[in-house]
Design a protein around this motif. Sequence first.
Motif, PDB file in Angstrom:
ATOM      1  N   ALA A 165     -61.155  63.380 -18.722  1.00  0.00           N
ATOM      2  CA  ALA A 165     -60.691  61.949 -18.594  1.00  0.00           C
ATOM      3  C   ALA A 165     -59.618  61.616 -19.597  1.00  0.00           C
ATOM      4  CB  ALA A 165     -61.944  61.088 -19.174  1.00  0.00           C
ATOM      5  N   ASN A 166     -59.077  60.765 -19.258  1.00  0.00           N
ATOM      6  CA  ASN A 166     -57.872  60.063 -19.909  1.00  0.00           C
ATOM      7  C   ASN A 166     -58.061  59.320 -21.220  1.00  0.00           C
ATOM      8  OD1 ASN A 166     -55.741  58.405 -20.727  1.00  0.00           O
ATOM      9  ND2 ASN A 166     -55.028  58.643 -18.722  1.00  0.00           N
ATOM     10  N   LYS A 167     -57.506  59.605 -22.297  1.00  0.00           N
ATOM     11  CA  LYS A 167     -58.020  58.810 -23.632  1.00  0.00           C
ATOM     12  C   LYS A 167     -56.543  58.294 -24.219  1.00  0.00           C
ATOM     13  CE  LYS A 167     -61.103  60.155 -26.134  1.00  0.00           C
ATOM     14  NZ  LYS A 167     -61.950  60.778 -26.971  1.00  0.00           N
ATOM     15  N   SER A 168     -55.706  58.110 -23.405  1.00  0.00           N
ATOM     16  CA  SER A 168     -54.453  57.353 -24.187  1.00  0.00           C
ATOM     17  C   SER A 168     -54.024  56.485 -23.023  1.00  0.00           C
ATOM     18  CB  SER A 168     -53.323  58.446 -23.950  1.00  0.00           C
ATOM     19  OG  SER A 168     -53.907  59.582 -24.914  1.00  0.00           O
ATOM     20  N   LEU A 169     -54.708  55.264 -23.076  1.00  0.00           N
ATOM     21  CA  LEU A 169     -54.419  54.354 -22.088  1.00  0.00           C
ATOM     22  C   LEU A 169     -54.760  52.899 -22.815  1.00  0.00           C
ATOM     23  CD1 LEU A 169     -56.327  55.370 -18.693  1.00  0.00           C
ATOM     24  CD2 LEU A 169     -53.827  55.584 -19.164  1.00  0.00           C
ATOM     25  N   ILE A 170     -53.922  51.959 -22.418  1.00  0.00           N
ATOM     26  CA  ILE A 170     -54.224  50.719 -22.866  1.00  0.00           C
ATOM     27  C   ILE A 170     -54.510  49.794 -21.563  1.00  0.00           C
ATOM     28  CG2 ILE A 170     -53.467  48.648 -24.224  1.00  0.00           C
ATOM     29  CD1 ILE A 170     -52.137  50.453 -26.262  1.00  0.00           C
ATOM     30  N   TRP A 171     -55.600  49.032 -21.557  1.00  0.00           N
ATOM     31  CA  TRP A 171     -55.854  48.193 -20.265  1.00  0.00           C
ATOM     32  C   TRP A 171     -55.519  46.744 -20.688  1.00  0.00           C
ATOM     33  CZ3 TRP A 171     -57.689  50.513 -15.867  1.00  0.00           C
ATOM     34  CH2 TRP A 171     -58.134  51.713 -15.952  1.00  0.00           C
ATOM     35  N   TYR A 172     -55.039  46.133 -19.605  1.00  0.00           N
ATOM     36  CA  TYR A 172     -54.587  44.782 -19.994  1.00  0.00           C
ATOM     37  C   TYR A 172     -55.170  43.884 -18.986  1.00  0.00           C
ATOM     38  CZ  TYR A 172     -50.336  45.303 -17.016  1.00  0.00           C
ATOM     39  OH  TYR A 172     -49.346  45.655 -16.152  1.00  0.00           O
ATOM     40  N   ASN A 173     -55.279  42.551 -19.301  1.00  0.00           N
ATOM     41  CA  ASN A 173     -55.331  41.401 -18.631  1.00  0.00           C
ATOM     42  C   ASN A 173     -54.082  40.974 -17.844  1.00  0.00           C
ATOM     43  OD1 ASN A 173     -55.893  38.657 -17.481  1.00  0.00           O
ATOM     44  ND2 ASN A 173     -57.935  38.790 -18.743  1.00  0.00           N
ATOM     45  N   ALA A 174     -53.960  41.220 -16.595  1.00  0.00           N
ATOM     46  CA  ALA A 174     -52.702  40.950 -15.913  1.00  0.00           C
ATOM     47  C   ALA A 174     -52.150  39.505 -15.755  1.00  0.00           C
ATOM     48  CB  ALA A 174     -52.818  41.601 -14.459  1.00  0.00           C
ATOM     49  N   LYS A 175     -53.307  38.649 -15.575  1.00  0.00           N
ATOM     50  CA  LYS A 175     -52.941  37.243 -15.718  1.00  0.00           C
ATOM     51  C   LYS A 175     -52.306  36.724 -16.982  1.00  0.00           C
ATOM     52  CE  LYS A 175     -52.860  33.343 -13.374  1.00  0.00           C
ATOM     53  NZ  LYS A 175     -52.129  33.088 -12.114  1.00  0.00           N
ATOM     54  N   VAL A 176     -52.805  37.021 -17.872  1.00  0.00           N
ATOM     55  CA  VAL A 176     -52.512  36.856 -19.429  1.00  0.00           C
ATOM     56  C   VAL A 176     -51.027  37.470 -19.530  1.00  0.00           C
ATOM     57  CG1 VAL A 176     -52.725  37.314 -21.878  1.00  0.00           C
ATOM     58  CG2 VAL A 176     -54.770  36.861 -20.434  1.00  0.00           C
ATOM     59  N   PHE A 177     -50.729  38.573 -19.260  1.00  0.00           N
ATOM     60  CA  PHE A 177     -49.419  39.117 -19.164  1.00  0.00           C
ATOM     61  C   PHE A 177     -48.309  38.427 -18.348  1.00  0.00           C
ATOM     62  CE2 PHE A 177     -48.790  43.543 -21.128  1.00  0.00           C
ATOM     63  CZ  PHE A 177     -49.806  43.313 -21.956  1.00  0.00           C
ATOM     64  N   GLU A 178     -48.755  38.072 -17.311  1.00  0.00           N
ATOM     65  CA  GLU A 178     -48.144  36.942 -16.372  1.00  0.00           C
ATOM     66  C   GLU A 178     -47.835  35.730 -17.017  1.00  0.00           C
ATOM     67  OE1 GLU A 178     -48.378  35.182 -12.147  1.00  0.00           O
ATOM     68  OE2 GLU A 178     -49.671  36.506 -12.719  1.00  0.00           O
ATOM     69  N   ASN A 179     -48.840  35.119 -17.423  1.00  0.00           N
ATOM     70  CA  ASN A 179     -48.619  33.952 -18.067  1.00  0.00           C
ATOM     71  C   ASN A 179     -47.680  33.807 -19.359  1.00  0.00           C
ATOM     72  OD1 ASN A 179     -50.226  32.705 -16.282  1.00  0.00           O
ATOM     73  ND2 ASN A 179     -52.086  32.647 -17.525  1.00  0.00           N
ATOM     74  N   ALA A 180     -47.796  34.820 -20.243  1.00  0.00           N
ATOM     75  CA  ALA A 180     -46.934  35.130 -21.408  1.00  0.00           C
ATOM     76  C   ALA A 180     -45.772  35.600 -21.197  1.00  0.00           C
ATOM     77  CB  ALA A 180     -47.622  35.964 -22.288  1.00  0.00           C
ATOM     78  N   GLY A 181     -45.385  35.930 -19.981  1.00  0.00           N
ATOM     79  CA  GLY A 181     -44.296  36.715 -19.632  1.00  0.00           C
ATOM     80  C   GLY A 181     -43.847  38.150 -20.415  1.00  0.00           C
ATOM     81  N   ALA A 182     -44.999  38.702 -20.530  1.00  0.00           N
ATOM     82  CA  ALA A 182     -45.037  39.985 -21.350  1.00  0.00           C
ATOM     83  C   ALA A 182     -44.802  41.127 -20.257  1.00  0.00           C
ATOM     84  CB  ALA A 182     -46.531  40.072 -22.142  1.00  0.00           C
ATOM     85  N   ASP A 185     -68.241  50.943 -32.920  1.00  0.00           N
ATOM     86  CA  ASP A 185     -68.486  52.370 -32.524  1.00  0.00           C
ATOM     87  C   ASP A 185     -67.389  53.108 -33.179  1.00  0.00           C
ATOM     88  OD1 ASP A 185     -70.798  52.389 -30.928  1.00  0.00           O
ATOM     89  OD2 ASP A 185     -69.502  50.731 -29.329  1.00  0.00           O
ATOM     90  N   GLY A 186     -67.573  53.609 -34.332  1.00  0.00           N
ATOM     91  CA  GLY A 186     -66.474  54.366 -35.035  1.00  0.00           C
ATOM     92  C   GLY A 186     -65.510  55.406 -34.214  1.00  0.00           C
ATOM     93  N   TRP A 187     -66.057  55.721 -33.213  1.00  0.00           N
ATOM     94  CA  TRP A 187     -65.449  56.665 -32.530  1.00  0.00           C
ATOM     95  C   TRP A 187     -64.134  56.189 -31.681  1.00  0.00           C
ATOM     96  CZ3 TRP A 187     -64.897  55.553 -27.213  1.00  0.00           C
ATOM     97  CH2 TRP A 187     -65.959  54.716 -26.699  1.00  0.00           C
ATOM     98  N   THR A 188     -63.931  54.788 -31.435  1.00  0.00           N
ATOM     99  CA  THR A 188     -62.931  54.229 -30.767  1.00  0.00           C
ATOM    100  C   THR A 188     -61.845  54.310 -31.768  1.00  0.00           C
ATOM    101  OG1 THR A 188     -63.673  51.931 -31.698  1.00  0.00           O
ATOM    102  CG2 THR A 188     -64.501  52.581 -29.394  1.00  0.00           C
ATOM    103  N   VAL A 220     -57.115  46.035 -24.248  1.00  0.00           N
ATOM    104  CA  VAL A 220     -58.109  46.903 -25.084  1.00  0.00           C
ATOM    105  C   VAL A 220     -57.783  48.260 -24.727  1.00  0.00           C
ATOM    106  CG1 VAL A 220     -59.654  46.874 -23.021  1.00  0.00           C
ATOM    107  CG2 VAL A 220     -60.540  47.517 -25.261  1.00  0.00           C
ATOM    108  N   TYR A 221     -57.573  48.909 -25.890  1.00  0.00           N
ATOM    109  CA  TYR A 221     -57.280  50.478 -25.864  1.00  0.00           C
ATOM    110  C   TYR A 221     -58.692  51.220 -25.663  1.00  0.00           C
ATOM    111  CZ  TYR A 221     -57.612  55.252 -27.334  1.00  0.00           C
ATOM    112  OH  TYR A 221     -57.802  56.551 -27.412  1.00  0.00           O
ATOM    113  N   GLU A 222     -58.458  52.419 -24.875  1.00  0.00           N
ATOM    114  CA  GLU A 222     -59.336  53.396 -24.527  1.00  0.00           C
ATOM    115  C   GLU A 222     -59.345  53.833 -23.164  1.00  0.00           C
ATOM    116  OE1 GLU A 222     -61.150  55.590 -25.533  1.00  0.00           O
ATOM    117  OE2 GLU A 222     -61.620  55.205 -27.561  1.00  0.00           O
ATOM    118  N   GLY A 223     -60.031  55.151 -22.824  1.00  0.00           N
ATOM    119  CA  GLY A 223     -59.657  55.797 -21.710  1.00  0.00           C
ATOM    120  C   GLY A 223     -60.119  55.315 -20.317  1.00  0.00           C
ATOM    121  N   ASP A 224     -60.047  56.132 -19.397  1.00  0.00           N
ATOM    122  CA  ASP A 224     -60.113  56.030 -17.901  1.00  0.00           C
ATOM    123  C   ASP A 224     -61.538  55.266 -17.837  1.00  0.00           C
ATOM    124  OD1 ASP A 224     -61.793  58.276 -16.354  1.00  0.00           O
ATOM    125  OD2 ASP A 224     -60.413  58.890 -18.234  1.00  0.00           O
ATOM    126  N   PHE A 225     -62.581  55.743 -18.622  1.00  0.00           N
ATOM    127  CA  PHE A 225     -63.845  55.343 -18.423  1.00  0.00           C
ATOM    128  C   PHE A 225     -64.228  53.851 -18.775  1.00  0.00           C
ATOM    129  CE2 PHE A 225     -62.795  57.299 -22.521  1.00  0.00           C
ATOM    130  CZ  PHE A 225     -63.086  56.254 -23.533  1.00  0.00           C
TER     131      PHE A 225
END
Length: 464
Positions: A178-195, A225-228, A309-314
Motif C-alpha cells: 500500500a501507498n504511504k506517501s499520499l496527501i488527500w484533499y477536498n477538491a472543492k476547497v482547493f477550487e474555491n481557494a484557487g489552490a 493514533d500515534g502511528w500517523t 489529510v495525510y495518509e496512505g491509499d487505505f
Amino acid sequence: MRTTSSSTIRNTRATRAAAAVAAGALALTLAACGGGDDKSDATKTGGPTASADGGDSGLSLPKLDGTHLEVAAVWTGGEQANFKKVLAEFEKRTGATVTFVPAQDPIINFLGSKIAGGQPPDVAMLPQPGAIKQAVDKGWAKPVDAGVQAELAKNYSQGWQDIGTVGGKQYGVYYKAANKSLIWYNAKVFENAGASEPKTWKDLLSTAQTVSDSGVTPFSIGGADGWTLTDWFENVYLSQAGPEKYDQLAQHKIKWTDPSVKDALTTLAQIWGKKDWIAGGPNGALQTEFPASVTQTFTGGDQPKAAMVYEGDFAQVNIGETKAKVGTDAKVFPFPTVGSTAPVVSGGDAAVILKDSKGAQALAKFLASPDAATIQAKLGGYLSPNKSVPNSAYPNEVQRKIAKALIDSGDDFRFDMSDQAPQSFGGTPGKGEWKDLQDFLKNPSNVAGTQQKLEADASAAYGS
C-alpha cells in the motif's frame, strides 16, 4: 487499510505501504531480476494453467487433489472476502481445498498459540519484516523453494525480495502493499481557494497558506493514533536525509539525537507548529483518531473541518464512508519533495510458510504470480508490489496512478521505519516513538527534548 477498527488500523500499517511519487519524479529502472517458472511443475501438470480472471502468465501449478491447506491473516470484511476469491482460483487450478483462518492482532501471538496447540496454519500473512524475522527466529517459518524464488525473481524488484529474506534465505512472499506517501484533499476547497497540488514542501506550505486565507483549516491530523505521526516523520526524514540515513536510523545505527533528526523535526514543526493550520489545534488533533481525521476532511460541503489529510491509499476506505467520490470530490497528490527526491515509504503483507509441503509451496508460488494479484487488483482496495500485474487491472484512475508509482519506484522505496523497530519503540500506543511524537505535536518547539526522549526510548528498546 483493511478496516477502521483500532486493532487492524495499526496492524495494517505494514499492509498499507508502498508510497507514490510524482509522475516522472522517480522514473527509475525496475530491477530486472530474470527467472522463470519451475519446469518440474509444468511436467507434472502437463503445462501452465490460466484463468480469465487472473490472466495467463504461463504459471504452472501441480495437481493437489485431496490436499487441505489453511491460510491465516488478520484481514476482515471486504479485504478477507476478496482474498478468498484469490484462494478459490488456486483451488480451481490445483484441486486443493484452502481454508481462510481469521487471526487476531497481533498475529505473532495468535500463531504462537496455534503452534503451541499443535495446529499451525500452513501459510500466514505477516505484516512486518520484524514479524517474519520473529517467525524465523522461533523456528516457525520455512524457506520457499526454487520454484517460488523463480516466480519472485521474475515479478518483483530486488528490494521487495530482500525484505522477505532472513539470514540470506527467502521466507516472505510480499503479496499486498500500500501507498504511504499520499496527501488527500477536498477538491472543492482547493477550487474555491484557487489552490494547486504542491510538488515540494515549500509549495505545500504555500498551498496551506492559500487554503487558510480562504477560510478553511489546511490540515486534519489523526494524532490520537500515534502511528500517523510516525508516518509524517518518515516521509519528511526519507526525502530530506536520504535513504542511507533512513536505513541507519531504522536500525539504530545512528542516534535519534543526530542532526538529521533535528532537521526533520524542525521541518515538521513548520506545519505542526501552526495551531490554526490544524483542525482543532494540536489538542484537537491528539483527540482525533485516524478514521475521523479522514471523514472530517470530506464532510461539511465546501466548509469541512480541514482541506487536506495525510495518509496512505487505505484512506479510500474512510472516504467511502462519506458522500465524497474518490477522483472527483476527493483527490490525491504524492507527499511533496522535502529534499532532493520525493519519499517512497512502503510496507506490505507477506505470505510465509509455516508447514512445509508441496501444497504450501505451490500456494506461495501462486501468490507470487501476477495471476493471483490481478484477481484482487480488479476487485479494488488493493495494491500489489508485483511488477507483472497490468496497470489496467486496477478499477479506477486513482488506484492506477498509485499502483504505477509504486512499481516505478523500483528498489528506491523504504519500508516503514517504525514497523522495522522493536514493538516497544515503534508499535505500542502511549509509549516509545508514538508517545514522543504526540508530545512533539503538542509542543513542536521542543526539538532537542524530543530527540533526547526518542533516543532514550530507542536505546531501551534496541538494547543499545
